[in-house]
Design a protein around this motif. Structure first.
Motif, PDB file in Angstrom:
ATOM      1  N   ASP A  63       0.838  -1.193   0.000  1.00 30.27           N
ATOM      2  CA  ASP A  63       0.000   0.000   0.000  1.00 30.27           C
ATOM      3  C   ASP A  63       0.878   1.251   0.000  1.00 30.27           C
ATOM      4  OD1 ASP A  63      -2.282   1.485  -0.009  1.00 30.27           O
ATOM      5  OD2 ASP A  63      -2.983   0.874   1.971  1.00 30.27           O
ATOM      6  N   THR A  64       0.285   2.365  -0.379  1.00 27.12           N
ATOM      7  CA  THR A  64       0.978   3.648  -0.376  1.00 27.12           C
ATOM      8  C   THR A  64       0.005   4.734   0.045  1.00 27.12           C
ATOM      9  OG1 THR A  64       2.242   5.233  -1.713  1.00 27.12           O
ATOM     10  CG2 THR A  64       0.512   3.997  -2.829  1.00 27.12           C
ATOM     11  N   ILE A  65       0.497   5.668   0.856  1.00 24.59           N
ATOM     12  CA  ILE A  65      -0.300   6.793   1.317  1.00 24.59           C
ATOM     13  C   ILE A  65       0.353   8.060   0.786  1.00 24.59           C
ATOM     14  CG2 ILE A  65      -1.242   8.006   3.323  1.00 24.59           C
ATOM     15  CD1 ILE A  65      -2.287   5.162   3.044  1.00 24.59           C
ATOM     16  N   ALA A  66      -0.388   8.832  -0.015  1.00 25.15           N
ATOM     17  CA  ALA A  66       0.168  10.035  -0.622  1.00 25.15           C
ATOM     18  C   ALA A  66       0.427  11.104   0.437  1.00 25.15           C
ATOM     19  CB  ALA A  66      -0.785  10.573  -1.686  1.00 25.15           C
ATOM     20  N   LEU A  67       1.602  11.741   0.333  1.00 26.75           N
ATOM     21  CA  LEU A  67       1.998  12.804   1.253  1.00 26.75           C
ATOM     22  C   LEU A  67       2.466  14.013   0.453  1.00 26.75           C
ATOM     23  CD1 LEU A  67       4.169  10.731   3.761  1.00 26.75           C
ATOM     24  CD2 LEU A  67       1.731  11.252   3.954  1.00 26.75           C
ATOM     25  N   ARG A  68       2.711  15.111   1.153  1.00 28.94           N
ATOM     26  CA  ARG A  68       3.315  16.283   0.533  1.00 28.94           C
ATOM     27  C   ARG A  68       4.829  16.214   0.661  1.00 28.94           C
ATOM     28  NH1 ARG A  68       0.186  21.153   3.188  1.00 28.94           N
ATOM     29  NH2 ARG A  68       1.876  22.331   2.192  1.00 28.94           N
ATOM     30  N   GLY A  69       5.512  17.259   0.172  1.00 25.51           N
ATOM     31  CA  GLY A  69       6.934  17.207  -0.099  1.00 25.51           C
ATOM     32  C   GLY A  69       7.859  16.916   1.063  1.00 25.51           C
ATOM     33  N   GLY A  70       8.868  16.111   0.766  1.00 19.68           N
ATOM     34  CA  GLY A  70      10.007  15.936   1.642  1.00 19.68           C
ATOM     35  C   GLY A  70       9.920  14.924   2.747  1.00 19.68           C
ATOM     36  N   PRO A  71       9.118  13.827   2.654  1.00 16.79           N
ATOM     37  CA  PRO A  71       9.140  12.829   3.727  1.00 16.79           C
ATOM     38  C   PRO A  71      10.522  12.216   3.860  1.00 16.79           C
ATOM     39  CG  PRO A  71       7.933  11.995   1.809  1.00 16.79           C
ATOM     40  CD  PRO A  71       8.189  13.447   1.560  1.00 16.79           C
ATOM     41  N   SER A  72      11.030  12.172   5.082  1.00 15.84           N
ATOM     42  CA  SER A  72      12.412  11.729   5.265  1.00 15.84           C
ATOM     43  C   SER A  72      12.589  10.731   6.397  1.00 15.84           C
ATOM     44  CB  SER A  72      13.326  12.935   5.510  1.00 15.84           C
ATOM     45  OG  SER A  72      12.855  13.704   6.595  1.00 15.84           O
ATOM     46  N   ARG A  73      11.871  10.874   7.488  1.00 20.22           N
ATOM     47  CA  ARG A  73      12.046   9.965   8.620  1.00 20.22           C
ATOM     48  C   ARG A  73      10.701   9.389   9.048  1.00 20.22           C
ATOM     49  NH1 ARG A  73      16.941  11.768  12.651  1.00 20.22           N
ATOM     50  NH2 ARG A  73      18.364  12.562  11.050  1.00 20.22           N
ATOM     51  N   VAL A  74      10.755   8.170   9.586  1.00 16.09           N
ATOM     52  CA  VAL A  74       9.557   7.479  10.066  1.00 16.09           C
ATOM     53  C   VAL A  74       9.825   6.995  11.488  1.00 16.09           C
ATOM     54  CG1 VAL A  74       7.896   5.634   9.638  1.00 16.09           C
ATOM     55  CG2 VAL A  74       9.096   6.677   7.725  1.00 16.09           C
ATOM     56  N   VAL A  75       8.859   7.226  12.371  1.00 14.63           N
ATOM     57  CA  VAL A  75       8.954   6.772  13.758  1.00 14.63           C
ATOM     58  C   VAL A  75       7.644   6.092  14.118  1.00 14.63           C
ATOM     59  CG1 VAL A  75       9.174   7.481  16.170  1.00 14.63           C
ATOM     60  CG2 VAL A  75      10.551   8.618  14.406  1.00 14.63           C
ATOM     61  N   VAL A  76       7.720   4.900  14.717  1.00 18.38           N
ATOM     62  CA  VAL A  76       6.538   4.213  15.228  1.00 18.38           C
ATOM     63  C   VAL A  76       6.552   4.332  16.751  1.00 18.38           C
ATOM     64  CG1 VAL A  76       5.292   2.038  15.406  1.00 18.38           C
ATOM     65  CG2 VAL A  76       6.509   2.605  13.294  1.00 18.38           C
ATOM     66  N   ALA A  77       5.464   4.855  17.313  1.00 21.58           N
ATOM     67  CA  ALA A  77       5.401   5.052  18.767  1.00 21.58           C
ATOM     68  C   ALA A  77       3.939   5.112  19.192  1.00 21.58           C
ATOM     69  CB  ALA A  77       6.129   6.334  19.171  1.00 21.58           C
ATOM     70  N   ASN A  78       3.720   5.044  20.492  1.00 20.09           N
ATOM     71  CA  ASN A  78       2.377   5.134  21.039  1.00 20.09           C
ATOM     72  C   ASN A  78       2.006   6.572  21.339  1.00 20.09           C
ATOM     73  OD1 ASN A  78       1.817   2.384  21.044  1.00 20.09           O
ATOM     74  ND2 ASN A  78       2.645   2.067  23.100  1.00 20.09           N
ATOM     75  N   VAL A  79       0.731   6.884  21.122  1.00 15.45           N
ATOM     76  CA  VAL A  79       0.120   8.098  21.649  1.00 15.45           C
ATOM     77  C   VAL A  79      -0.804   7.670  22.781  1.00 15.45           C
ATOM     78  CG1 VAL A  79       0.245   9.218  19.400  1.00 15.45           C
ATOM     79  CG2 VAL A  79      -1.879   8.070  20.077  1.00 15.45           C
ATOM     80  N   THR A  80      -1.308   8.636  23.532  1.00 13.30           N
ATOM     81  CA  THR A  80      -2.311   8.344  24.558  1.00 13.30           C
ATOM     82  C   THR A  80      -3.681   8.419  23.916  1.00 13.30           C
ATOM     83  OG1 THR A  80      -0.889   9.313  26.256  1.00 13.30           O
ATOM     84  CG2 THR A  80      -3.210   9.002  26.817  1.00 13.30           C
ATOM     85  N   GLY A  81      -4.417   7.309  23.945  1.00 14.56           N
ATOM     86  CA  GLY A  81      -5.702   7.241  23.273  1.00 14.56           C
ATOM     87  C   GLY A  81      -6.810   7.960  24.019  1.00 14.56           C
TER      88      GLY A  81
END
Length: 519
Positions: A411-429
């Motif tokens: 799959d692919t998700i379209a983004l705007r310019g310059g994606p460079s880093r990816v981080v997977v982490a938890n948020v508070t739901g």
């Protein structure tokens, strides 16, 4: 001029202007200790204004004292403050008698927020107690990783930094918030002195791997195994990846793999399933590598590291284990950051511990862990051709020969310019429980995208200032820290979905300063 500086091979603090430990200067890397109370910042010297970069230890607990607080009927304000909707900030916040949610800092004007988003006025870095320690490092540091102490006590917590300009890897030992030892120890002779030569490797005449390999130039990407014992470095423009052992005496170069596609950019370690140890499977540490240019084929490489104990005839080495063609979008070239999420498999293995592994015999436990080993890992890649988030899963196969861990892109998700880093982490739901999110830092678009892997949609985007470069998350407190490379400051972002300020910058740290070339 930049090219000549890069060719020098080392840096000197004898000439030039010393940078200030109380100033951010083109920050490129962020890391938190497990307590969330120590924020480590690696600053480069991109515009050659100073004679070195700076490694800083910031007191994150002190920074949190200046954050505005969200409120609601279920979460009232502390004594002396009232819960009020602040139209200018567009959020329900705790305010003092003056109506300010930011105490002595004050709030930013609409014009200031448009340029450097944030509710409160910036917190100067020289505020008492914010900078705990600092050291002078080489000018062109590329990133910083925090490595926890070894489980057997053989080494303490450590920071590791690839440095492009002098083709080295630096490290510094840190004490964290436990109050034991120095905040930062890289052999510096005094406070804010330069790290010594013993705390970098790669530029010594006698420094080579057991098979004679030397450290290649342009160290850039970095990934670390879960136990902290192995550090992988990608060498931008070289088509090479090196691996270091991380022992009590520092880093040691073990092997260099050549012949890879050009411009390795992102590296992510593949976490092994616990069942690998049960079968005695030949499951060596693996690392996925993305490339900016991959010789005409948009792909990712899976590498395996065979340490001295498993290699024959005894010299450790890296090997190419497989590759995946990146096919979900039109080009697939110019892949940058990579992140791997093992949380679904981790949850499966944790359930085994609570149920099957609590049985008197081991058969049920082993069978449960073997089932978990077939649970694929989620893989996320920031891609710039076209600008998108690529989504993949590793192959769900496992046997006595191990598994290949090669991702299948779906799959692919379209983004705007310059994606460079990816981080997977938890948020508070919304219920207060942790929820997994994927954060994509888009440098040119001045955004950080927040992707929900369950609903498979972009849940929000964080508006940033110019040049967001690095991001780290304090999962315990629902906060993120963003380093802005272009204007040399940090931002603190709310990641608590119960708040009206979710995915908004609460506070900027350091006074934003445009680079000299823009003045």
């Amino acid at each position: 001029m930049l090219g000549s500086q890069l060719a020098l091979g080392c840096f000197s603090t004898d000439e030039g202007v010393l940078p200030s430990p109380q100033q951010l200067n083109f920050p490129v890397g962020l890391a938190l200790d497990p307590s969330g109370d120590r924020l480590y910042v690696a600053n480069s010297d991109f515009d050659l204004r100073f004679n070195g970069g700076v490694l800083q230890v910031l007191d994150a607990a002190r920074i949190r004292e200046f954050l505005p607080a969200s409120c609601s009927d279920a979460s009232p304000c502390p004594s002396g403050r009232s819960c009020s909707f602040s139209g200018g900030e567009g959020s329900t916040l705790c305010v003092d008698a003056r109506g300010s949610a930011c105490a002595e800092l004050g709030t930013q004007s609409a014009v200031e927020r448009a340029q450097h988003p944030g509710i409160c006025a910036p917190l100067p870095l020289d505020t008492q107690g914010v900078v705990l320690d600092a050291a002078l490092i080489a000018p062109f540091v590329a990133d910083v990783k925090y490595i926890p102490p070894a489980s057997d006590g053989s080494r303490g917590a450590r920071l590791v930094m690839p440095v492009r300009g002098d083709a080295t890897v630096h490290w510094a030992d840190v004490s964290g918030s436990d109050g034991k030892g120095k905040e930062l120890d890289c052999g510096q002779a005094a406070h804010f002195a330069a790290c010594d030569a013993r705390h970098r490797t790669g530029d010594g005449a006698d420094e080579e791997a057991p098979d004679g390999d030397k450290l290649p130039t342009e160290p850039f990407g970095i990934a670390v195994t879960g136990d902290g014992n192995s550090v992988f470095i990608g060498h931008q423009s070289q088509g090479k990846v090196s691996v270091f052992s991380n022992g009590s005496k520092g880093l040691r170069l073990e092997s260099v793999l050549t012949g890879l596609p050009s411009n390795p950019m992102g590296l992510a370690v593949v976490k092994p399933p616990r069942a690998a140890a049960l079968l005695g499977a030949d499951y060596q540490p693996g690392v996925l590598v993305s490339f900016r240019y991959s010789n005409g084929v948009p792909d990712m490489e899976l590498l395996r590291y065979h340490d001295a104990a498993s290699a024959a005839p005894g010299n450790p080495y890296l090997s190419r284990s497989g590759f995946a063609v990146v096919t979900p979008n039109g080009g697939g070239f110019d892949s940058r950051g990579v992140a791997i999420d093992s949380r679904v498999r981790d949850a499966c293995e944790a359930a085994c511990d609570e149920q099957a592994c609590a049985e008197p015999t081991a058969d049920a436990c082993n069978a449960c862990l073997l089932d978990c080993a077939t649970v694929p890992l989620d893989v996320y890649v920031a891609n710039r051709s076209p600008h998108s988030l690529l989504i993949a899963q590793t192959r769900a196969s496992f046997d006595a020969l191990g598994r290949d861990d090669v991702p299948n892109f779906s799959d692919t998700i379209a983004l705007r310019g310059g994606p460079s880093r990816v981080v997977v982490a938890n948020v508070t739901g919304a219920s207060g429980e942790p929820e997994t999110r994927v954060f994509v830092v888009a440098f040119n678009a001045q955004l950080v995208y927040v992707f929900d892997p369950v609903t498979r949609r972009l849940e929000a985007h964080i508006e940033t200032g110019p040049g967001p470069q690095a991001l780290t998350v304090d999962e315990k407190r629902g906060l993120a820290y963003i380093a802005h490379f272009t204007d040399s400051y940090l931002s603190v972002v709310d990641l608590d979905r119960r708040h009206s300020t979710y995915a908004r910058v609460l506070l900027n740290v350091g006074l934003p300063q445009a680079p000299r070339s823009s003045k």
